[in-house]
Write a protein that holds these residues in place. Structure first.
Motif, short mmCIF file in Angstrom:
data_model
loop_
_atom_site.label_atom_id
_atom_site.label_comp_id
_atom_site.label_asym_id
_atom_site.label_seq_id
_atom_site.Cartn_x
_atom_site.Cartn_y
_atom_site.Cartn_z
N TRP A 1 21.57 36.16 47.73
CA TRP A 1 20.63 36.43 48.83
C TRP A 1 19.65 37.54 48.49
O TRP A 1 18.46 37.45 48.79
CB TRP A 1 21.39 36.77 50.11
CG TRP A 1 22.34 35.70 50.57
CD1 TRP A 1 23.68 35.85 50.76
CD2 TRP A 1 22.04 34.34 50.89
NE1 TRP A 1 24.22 34.65 51.17
CE2 TRP A 1 23.25 33.71 51.26
CE3 TRP A 1 20.87 33.59 50.89
CZ2 TRP A 1 23.31 32.37 51.65
CZ3 TRP A 1 20.93 32.25 51.27
CH2 TRP A 1 22.13 31.66 51.64
N ASP A 2 20.13 38.62 47.87
CA ASP A 2 19.26 39.75 47.52
C ASP A 2 18.18 39.32 46.54
O ASP A 2 17.02 39.72 46.65
CB ASP A 2 20.06 40.91 46.95
CG ASP A 2 20.92 41.61 47.98
OD1 ASP A 2 20.63 41.48 49.19
OD2 ASP A 2 21.90 42.28 47.59
N ASP B 1 13.56 38.01 57.21
CA ASP B 1 13.38 39.38 56.72
C ASP B 1 12.26 39.44 55.68
O ASP B 1 11.44 40.38 55.68
CB ASP B 1 14.68 39.92 56.12
CG ASP B 1 15.73 40.27 57.18
OD1 ASP B 1 15.40 40.26 58.39
OD2 ASP B 1 16.89 40.52 56.78
N ALA B 2 12.21 38.46 54.79
CA ALA B 2 11.16 38.43 53.76
C ALA B 2 9.79 38.23 54.41
O ALA B 2 8.80 38.84 53.99
CB ALA B 2 11.45 37.32 52.75
N GLN B 3 9.75 37.39 55.45
CA GLN B 3 8.49 37.16 56.15
C GLN B 3 7.99 38.47 56.79
O GLN B 3 6.81 38.80 56.70
CB GLN B 3 8.69 36.08 57.22
CG GLN B 3 7.43 35.65 57.92
CD GLN B 3 7.73 34.57 58.95
OE1 GLN B 3 8.44 34.84 59.92
NE2 GLN B 3 7.21 33.38 58.72
N GLU C 1 8.78 41.57 55.86
CA GLU C 1 8.39 42.50 54.79
C GLU C 1 7.02 42.13 54.23
O GLU C 1 6.19 43.00 53.98
CB GLU C 1 9.45 42.50 53.69
CG GLU C 1 9.11 43.36 52.49
CD GLU C 1 8.95 44.84 52.81
OE1 GLU C 1 8.25 45.53 52.02
OE2 GLU C 1 9.52 45.33 53.80
N TYR D 1 15.52 37.29 48.38
CA TYR D 1 14.67 38.21 49.14
C TYR D 1 13.69 38.92 48.22
O TYR D 1 12.49 39.01 48.52
CB TYR D 1 15.54 39.22 49.89
CG TYR D 1 14.75 40.29 50.61
CD1 TYR D 1 14.27 40.07 51.90
CD2 TYR D 1 14.48 41.51 50.01
CE1 TYR D 1 13.54 41.03 52.57
CE2 TYR D 1 13.75 42.48 50.66
CZ TYR D 1 13.28 42.24 51.93
OH TYR D 1 12.55 43.21 52.59
N ASP D 2 14.19 39.42 47.10
CA ASP D 2 13.34 40.15 46.15
C ASP D 2 12.19 39.28 45.65
O ASP D 2 11.05 39.75 45.54
CB ASP D 2 14.16 40.68 44.98
CG ASP D 2 15.09 41.82 45.37
OD1 ASP D 2 14.93 42.38 46.48
OD2 ASP D 2 16.01 42.12 44.58
N LEU E 1 10.82 36.65 47.15
CA LEU E 1 9.89 36.34 48.24
C LEU E 1 9.07 37.54 48.70
O LEU E 1 8.01 37.37 49.31
CB LEU E 1 10.65 35.74 49.42
CG LEU E 1 11.28 34.37 49.17
CD1 LEU E 1 12.13 33.95 50.36
CD2 LEU E 1 10.22 33.32 48.85
N THR E 2 9.52 38.74 48.41
CA THR E 2 8.78 39.94 48.82
C THR E 2 8.06 40.60 47.65
O THR E 2 7.42 41.62 47.84
CB THR E 2 9.73 40.96 49.49
OG1 THR E 2 10.77 41.32 48.58
CG2 THR E 2 10.31 40.39 50.77
N VAL F 1 17.54 35.91 55.52
CA VAL F 1 16.78 36.33 54.33
C VAL F 1 15.31 35.92 54.46
O VAL F 1 14.40 36.71 54.19
CB VAL F 1 17.40 35.74 53.05
CG1 VAL F 1 16.48 35.90 51.85
CG2 VAL F 1 18.75 36.39 52.77
N LEU F 2 15.07 34.68 54.89
CA LEU F 2 13.70 34.18 54.99
C LEU F 2 12.90 34.96 56.03
O LEU F 2 11.76 35.35 55.77
CB LEU F 2 13.70 32.69 55.31
CG LEU F 2 14.27 31.77 54.25
CD1 LEU F 2 14.31 30.32 54.75
CD2 LEU F 2 13.49 31.86 52.94
#
Length: 132
Positions: free
Chosen positions: A62-63, A106-108, A110, A66-67, A69-70, A103-104
């Motif tokens: 997951w991390d 949170d990435a959105q 960020e 996220y990394d 996508l951000t 995750v998606l």
């Protein structure tokens, strides 16, 4: 009717039928992740690896997702992620859907904080669901 790319990203939204054409017209880079063959977390991560054309050193967790996508170097400033077969995936894999959505989203958030746009579009060939 206002289409998805004329507005700021708002969670996971239904992909319009002409998402690829609309994305091109609005200078939005678009990638597809096919969730139809997901059987567990490993195959989910492989689906993202393929869909995002990630290198073999992608962390498969997951991390790491996220990394990616951000990361402003990895993702364009206007980027759409089409989640193919998303509704069926959510039904079959509830235990994976919740952390993936976290995750998606949170990435959105960020990406928005970085001045970037990350649209999350659920594509279902036979569904008209508006939001998840």
């Amino acid at each position: 009717m206002i289409h998805v790319f004329a507005q700021a990203p708002q969670g996971i939204q239904t992909a319009p039928h002409d998402a690829r054409i609309l994305a091109a017209g609005h200078q939005v880079a678009l990638r597809e992740v096919d969730l139809s063959q997901v059987h567990g977390k490993e195959s989910l991560m492989l689906a993202f690896l393929r869909g995002l054309s990630l290198s073999g050193n992608f962390g498969h967790n997951w991390d790491a997702l996220y990394d990616v996508l951000t990361d402003s170097d990895a993702c364009p400033a206007r980027f759409a992620l089409v989640l193919c077969d998303y509704g069926h995936f959510r039904t079959r894999h509830r235990h994976l859907a919740a952390p993936l959505e976290g995750v998606l989203i949170d990435a959105q958030r960020e990406a928005a904080g970085q001045g970037r746009s990350l649209w999350l579009l659920a594509e279902e060939p036979d569904s008209d669901t508006a939001h998840w």
